[in-house]
Write an enzyme that holds these catalytic residues in place. Structure first.
Site, short mmCIF file in Angstrom:
data_model
loop_
_atom_site.label_atom_id
_atom_site.label_comp_id
_atom_site.label_asym_id
_atom_site.label_seq_id
_atom_site.Cartn_x
_atom_site.Cartn_y
_atom_site.Cartn_z
N LYS A 52 0.84 -1.20 0.00
CA LYS A 52 0.00 0.00 0.00
C LYS A 52 0.88 1.25 0.00
O LYS A 52 0.60 2.21 -0.72
CB LYS A 52 -0.96 -0.02 1.20
CG LYS A 52 -2.09 -1.02 1.00
CD LYS A 52 -2.92 -1.32 2.25
CE LYS A 52 -3.87 -2.48 1.94
NZ LYS A 52 -4.64 -2.93 3.10
N GLN A 96 -5.32 -1.89 9.10
CA GLN A 96 -5.11 -3.21 8.51
C GLN A 96 -5.74 -4.29 9.39
O GLN A 96 -5.53 -4.32 10.60
CB GLN A 96 -3.60 -3.46 8.33
CG GLN A 96 -3.24 -4.72 7.57
CD GLN A 96 -3.71 -4.72 6.12
OE1 GLN A 96 -3.81 -3.69 5.48
NE2 GLN A 96 -4.03 -5.89 5.60
N ASP A 119 -11.51 2.17 3.05
CA ASP A 119 -11.70 0.71 2.93
C ASP A 119 -13.17 0.37 2.64
O ASP A 119 -13.47 -0.75 2.24
CB ASP A 119 -11.32 0.03 4.26
CG ASP A 119 -10.02 -0.75 4.16
OD1 ASP A 119 -9.67 -1.21 3.06
OD2 ASP A 119 -9.37 -0.91 5.21
N1 GUN Z 1 -6.95 -7.32 5.46
C1 GUN Z 1 -7.15 -8.10 4.36
N2 GUN Z 1 -7.69 -7.36 3.38
C2 GUN Z 1 -7.85 -6.11 3.85
C3 GUN Z 1 -8.35 -4.89 3.31
O1 GUN Z 1 -8.80 -4.80 2.17
N3 GUN Z 1 -8.33 -3.83 4.14
C4 GUN Z 1 -7.86 -3.90 5.40
N4 GUN Z 1 -7.88 -2.79 6.15
N5 GUN Z 1 -7.38 -4.99 5.95
C5 GUN Z 1 -7.37 -6.09 5.16
#
Ligand code: GUN
Length: 280
Positions: A52, A96, A119
């Site tokens: 990211k 996350q 998200d």
């Molecule tokens: N963990 C696995 N996929 C994701 C996601 O798309 N966003 C977040 N924040 N955590 C994750």
């Protein structure tokens, strides 16, 4: 042989569009900033968070990384989110997942300002999607829609079957397909005669979380198959929920793993960050 849907190429195209938009915003005096919070050091999460940050650097979005220790309390995490909610220079907040089990994930998601919920996990964002109002959409299902559209695959009027009903993928996926006027069925672990259901699909979206579970017996001749799963097999090689070699010969289009849905998630996150900044 089927059309192989190239998620790497499509995600690169989206990131380039986002990059151009970020430059436009910068020229107008608006900068874009994403705060990424990771609690603990789960290796998979560290890889995702690293990717990211890299994508942010590529498109010109500033990223603030908060790497908090495993022992962080829910109160401390909520305090940080409150602070980031109040900062005018932060456009997006991403926590996350998964979080350590002592922390209530839902409470954390609810604490994020819906205007910064890049998200798309906040109940307000999910509710908005459900009733067709503007709001952030969960990145992986939004990425699947882009894969279909940019590959010239028609959704309207077609039989779409989603296998899986998670809050992050299956449920928003079904709502997005419905928004695109698909005829949508959601199948899950309690579905009786799963093969009978999945064989109706013109577009089959697989998010079951079991390596290579979907073989050609589940797929109608000529269907489009989208594989959301990612697993490592016994040789440490990546594979999906779909048995690609078995299914590819019977379908009209398919996503590979890796290089299908995976790269789309981050591209859509970047897209959401720009939307958040643009809306201000
Ligand atoms: N963990 C696995 N996929 C994701 C996601 O798309 N966003 C977040 N924040 N955590 C994750």
């Amino acid at each position: 042989m089927p059309q192989i849907i190239d998620g790497k190429a499509i995600s690169a195209q989206i990131k380039d569009e986002v990059r151009a938009k970020v430059q436009e915003l910068k020229a107008a005096g608006v900068s874009v900033c994403l705060a990424v919070i990771q609690v603990g050091s789960d290796p998979a999460s560290s890889v995702y968070v690293g990717n990211k940050k890299k994508a942010c650097a590529y498109v010109g979005i500033e990223s603030l990384a908060y790497e908090l220790p495993e022992e962080t309390t829910q109160e401390e995490l909520l305090r940080l989110i409150g602070e980031l909610n109040g900062r005018a220079d932060v456009n997006g907040i991403l926590v996350q997942l998964p979080l350590p089990k002592e922390i209530d994930e839902n409470a954390v998601i609810r604490a994020i300002d819906p205007k910064k919920d890049v998200d798309g996990f906040h109940p307000q964002s999910v509710g908005a999607l459900c009733i067709g109002q503007p709001g952030f959409v969960s990145c992986t299902p939004a990425g699947v829609i882009q894969l279909l559209k940019r590959s010239g695959i028609e959704i309207a009027g077609r039989e779409c079957v989603v296998i899986g009903r998670s809050n992050i993928v299956g449920k928003p996926m079904s709502l997005l397909l419905l928004r695109e006027n698909g005829t949508v069925t959601v199948a899950h672990s309690k579905t009786v005669n799963l093969q009978e259901v999945t064989r109706r699909a013109d577009i089959l979206i697989v998010a079951v979380g079991r390596p290579k579970m979907i073989t050609r017996e589940y797929v109608k001749e000529g269907a489009v198959v989208i594989d959301v799963g990612v697993h490592r097999n016994e040789n440490n090689k990546l594979c999906g929920d779909v048995d690609y070699d078995d299914v590819a010969p019977v379908c009209s289009a398919i996503t590979p793993v890796p290089g299908g849905v995976g790269p789309m998630t981050i591209a859509m996150l970047m897209h959401n960050c720009v939307e958040a900044a643009d809306a201000r």
